[in-house]
Scaffold this active site. Sequence first.
Site, PDB file in Angstrom:
ATOM      1  N   LYS A  11       4.037  -1.655  10.992  1.00 37.16           N
ATOM      2  CA  LYS A  11       2.981  -2.614  11.269  1.00 37.16           C
ATOM      3  C   LYS A  11       3.332  -3.530  12.455  1.00 37.16           C
ATOM      4  O   LYS A  11       4.477  -3.547  12.910  1.00 37.16           O
ATOM      5  CB  LYS A  11       2.699  -3.419   9.991  1.00 37.16           C
ATOM      6  N   TYR A  51      -8.342   0.771   5.919  1.00 38.46           N
ATOM      7  CA  TYR A  51      -8.190  -0.098   4.747  1.00 38.46           C
ATOM      8  C   TYR A  51      -9.524  -0.315   4.031  1.00 38.46           C
ATOM      9  O   TYR A  51      -9.683  -1.305   3.306  1.00 38.46           O
ATOM     10  CB  TYR A  51      -7.544  -1.425   5.144  1.00 38.46           C
ATOM     11  N   ASN A 114       3.888  -7.284   5.987  1.00 37.75           N
ATOM     12  CA  ASN A 114       4.935  -6.692   5.151  1.00 37.75           C
ATOM     13  C   ASN A 114       5.484  -5.386   5.737  1.00 37.75           C
ATOM     14  O   ASN A 114       5.939  -4.506   5.008  1.00 37.75           O
ATOM     15  CB  ASN A 114       4.453  -6.533   3.706  1.00 37.75           C
ATOM     16  N   HIS A 117       3.398   0.509   5.944  1.00 33.52           N
ATOM     17  CA  HIS A 117       2.444   1.128   5.017  1.00 33.52           C
ATOM     18  C   HIS A 117       2.969   2.505   4.649  1.00 33.52           C
ATOM     19  O   HIS A 117       3.538   3.196   5.493  1.00 33.52           O
ATOM     20  CB  HIS A 117       1.061   1.308   5.674  1.00 33.52           C
ATOM     21  N   GLU A 128      -5.071  10.309   5.265  1.00 34.63           N
ATOM     22  CA  GLU A 128      -4.523   9.360   6.239  1.00 34.63           C
ATOM     23  C   GLU A 128      -3.864  10.102   7.397  1.00 34.63           C
ATOM     24  O   GLU A 128      -4.034   9.723   8.558  1.00 34.63           O
ATOM     25  CB  GLU A 128      -3.538   8.417   5.542  1.00 34.63           C
TER      26      GLU A 128
END
Length: 140
Positions: A11, A51, A114, A117, A128
């Site tokens: 991320k 998302y 965080n 993913h 995905e």
Amino acid sequence: MAIEQTFSILKPDVTRRNLTGAVNAKIEAAGLRIVAQKRIHMTRPQAESFYGVHKERPFFGELVEMMISEPVVVQVLRGESAIAKYREVMGATNPEKADAGTIRKEFALSMGENSVHGSDAPETAATEIAQFFTESEIVG
Ligand code: RTP
Ligand code: MG
């Protein structure tokens, strides 16, 4: 146990802090092979669709803004039980609750930022991966 593929994102908090290599070292040390990888700047439609399952949640707007704020690295990881194994290596969504030695314990800044993913099931892994990679970009 079966050889699986899972989809991973490093991320924006990882690319911004120049931690791509450090996170990849943890992935590889866990026995997962990076069989596809590219650095992209996600578009808003891409992030909203990726998302989409969370679109009614209060953190959705913030999550999309975060995902498009800086480049990300998208990856396909391959290995034995890769989906569950990567979730283990990532650690809990909330870094304060993540086990010692996990990516999120070591690098994550907050519940939102965080660091990584990882797909949560074989079906989501397949969709995905297909959202970001063609077959020929995945090299085993
Ligand atoms: P991911 O989908 O990114 O692998 O993370 P996850 O399964 O551990 O967590 P999930 O519940 O699917 O949430 C997706 C991402 O949304 C952000 N989030 N922010 N501020 C908050 O309360 C909150 N909750 C979730 C995180 O970036 C989380 O990874
Ligand atoms: Mg999730």
